[in-house]
Design an enzyme around this catalytic site. Structure first.
Site, mmCIF file in Angstrom:
data_model
loop_
_atom_site.group_PDB
_atom_site.id
_atom_site.type_symbol
_atom_site.label_atom_id
_atom_site.label_comp_id
_atom_site.label_asym_id
_atom_site.label_seq_id
_atom_site.Cartn_x
_atom_site.Cartn_y
_atom_site.Cartn_z
ATOM 1 N N SER A 201 54.178 -22.139 1.740
ATOM 2 C CA SER A 201 55.450 -22.707 2.455
ATOM 3 C C SER A 201 56.486 -22.838 1.386
ATOM 4 O O SER A 201 56.891 -22.107 0.873
ATOM 5 C CB SER A 201 54.942 -24.016 3.147
ATOM 6 O OG SER A 201 55.982 -24.683 3.871
ATOM 7 N N HIS A 229 55.144 -20.053 5.876
ATOM 8 C CA HIS A 229 56.019 -21.005 6.896
ATOM 9 C C HIS A 229 57.507 -20.526 6.852
ATOM 10 O O HIS A 229 58.096 -20.848 5.954
ATOM 11 C CB HIS A 229 55.646 -22.509 6.473
ATOM 12 C CG HIS A 229 54.272 -23.020 6.729
ATOM 13 N ND1 HIS A 229 54.014 -24.073 6.215
ATOM 14 C CD2 HIS A 229 53.322 -22.353 7.342
ATOM 15 C CE1 HIS A 229 52.675 -24.370 6.400
ATOM 16 N NE2 HIS A 229 52.274 -23.253 6.939
ATOM 17 N N ASP A 325 48.141 -27.390 5.589
ATOM 18 C CA ASP A 325 47.910 -26.069 6.047
ATOM 19 C C ASP A 325 47.087 -25.185 5.403
ATOM 20 O O ASP A 325 47.261 -25.112 4.126
ATOM 21 C CB ASP A 325 49.112 -25.608 6.696
ATOM 22 C CG ASP A 325 48.716 -24.423 7.482
ATOM 23 O OD1 ASP A 325 47.522 -24.415 8.249
ATOM 24 O OD2 ASP A 325 49.580 -23.509 7.737
#
Length: 385
Positions: A201, A229, A325
């Site tokens: 991310s 992401h 995540d």
């Protein structure tokens, strides 16, 4: 299972200064909207709201912000031109580039990352769309808060921001100092890995380039699947950058296509990527479901779905990023007999995702970025030492 001392956890609370944010955007509507949002956060203060990059460059030393939210398209001096000048005047300034979702702006955002920007955020095309505006608000506040964690100053030091008004100094959020806590490391799986899965991310594009450029022998023999992401358009460009870095085919995955060694598959922005068995082949499955862990694409769906295909022959890598995540999917991979590696805190832009995996006790290694690619090459060659 071995134990290593690393990683900050809570101790007795201390008071710290609020994060000082400088907004730079030529739209008075956007500046006003963001100012209202940030002013509602107890640990954030809007130190300045400016219209052009030139104003920001001329005033950054006086304003002394921790973080700048920098628009790309502005009169007099645009964001990409202002960025290096801002960093030259304040080396530790955290800069978040803000732009609409056009290919040109996505390309500029990638260039900004290479020039020292910490992150980027896509602006909604219309502030009248409540869901898009709320997503933008959530993401921006989280990015400011997590990226700013490294520059927070204790409010006991009243000279930390000599130009901050006294009223600003009164806004103090309790945070905890860092103390060492044990992190358990597992043995690597006894099964040879047959696929590399990567989740990332904030800070991920730079980390991915670093790793992908050095694992050619792995890519040639095994498929590599990545969930970063990132919004649409940005993932298209990231795929192109990964292809150039690796000198191998790399692009957004296509629903239903077969997964093959020698290829890098990237989850498209705005869609979750999973894998499934279809006869004798492994295929990509894309879906337009709800965000998972506030993310779309999310890492967990990829990690968990891979178990039905490769069982214990999975090596998962969790790189820099906010949130957690990948941790739940990583737990499932380990339970199925696979292995997980996380990037260490010192080299992560934000040690959220890799930190969550490390804290969960599912990692076989927690490594600095420059040691990850050599380790992957050894592991995929059968060396588990």
């Amino acid at each position: 299972m071995s134990i290593a001392l690393t990683n900050p956890v809570a101790a007795s609370p201390v008071h710290q200064e609020p994060l000082r944010v400088m907004l730079v955007d030529d739209s008075v509507v956007i500046r006003g909207m963001i100012s209202r949002w940030l002013s509602a956060e107890p640990d954030i203060v809007v130190a300045a709201s400016l219209r052009t990059g030139l104003e920001a460059v001329n005033q950054v030393e006086r304003i002394n912000p921790d973080i700048a939210v920098l628009d790309i398209e502005m009169p007099e001096l645009d964001g990409i031109s202002a960025l290096p000048q801002l960093l030259a005047k304040k080396r530790n300034l955290i800069v978040i580039m803000a732009s609409t979702l056009t290919r040109r702006n996505a390309e500029i955002s990638f260039k900004a990352l290479s020039l020292g920007a910490s992150d980027y955020i896509p602006k909604p095309e219309s502030t009248r769309e409540s869901s898009a505006a709320e997503t933008f608000r959530h993401d921006l506040v989280q990015k400011i808060r997590h990226l700013g964690a490294k520059v927070r100053r204790s409010s006991s030091n009243t000279h930390a921001h000599p130009h901050a008004p006294v009223a600003d100094r009164a806004l103090r959020a309790p945070v905890a100092p860092a103390v060492a806590a044990p992190i358990a490391r597992r043995n690597f799986s006894t099964q040879n890995p047959r696929v590399l899965l990567i989740g990332s991310s904030t800070g991920g594009p730079q980390a991915l380039m670093s790793v992908i450029a050095e694992i050619g022998p792995v890519i040639d023999r095994f498929p590599v699947l990545i969930t970063q992401h990132m919004p649409p358009t940005f993932t298209t460009i990231l795929g192109e950058h990964l292809a150039r870095a690796s000198h191998r085919p790399a692009r957004e995955a296509i629903d239903g296509e077969a997964v093959k060694a020698g290829h890098i598959y990237l989850a498209p922005g705005g869609r979750h990527m999973r894998v499934a068995r279809h006869g004798t082949e492994t295929v990509i499955v894309l879906d337009d479901g709800a965000p998972i862990n506030f993310c779309k694409p999310a890492v967990d769906p990829l990690f968990t779905s891979a178990i039905d295909v490769w069982h214990g022959g999975i090596l998962a890598l969790v790189l820099t990023g906010m949130g957690s995540d990948g941790m739940r999917g990583g737990k499932d991979i380990v339970a199925a007999g696979g292995s997980v590696i996380a990037q260490d805190e010192a080299t992560s832009v934000v040690w959220g995702m890799p930190g969550a995996a490390a804290h969960a006790g599912i990692c076989s290694a927690v490594l600095p970025l420059n040691q990850i690619a050599p380790k992957l090459v050894r592991l995929f060659s059968g060396d588990r030492s």
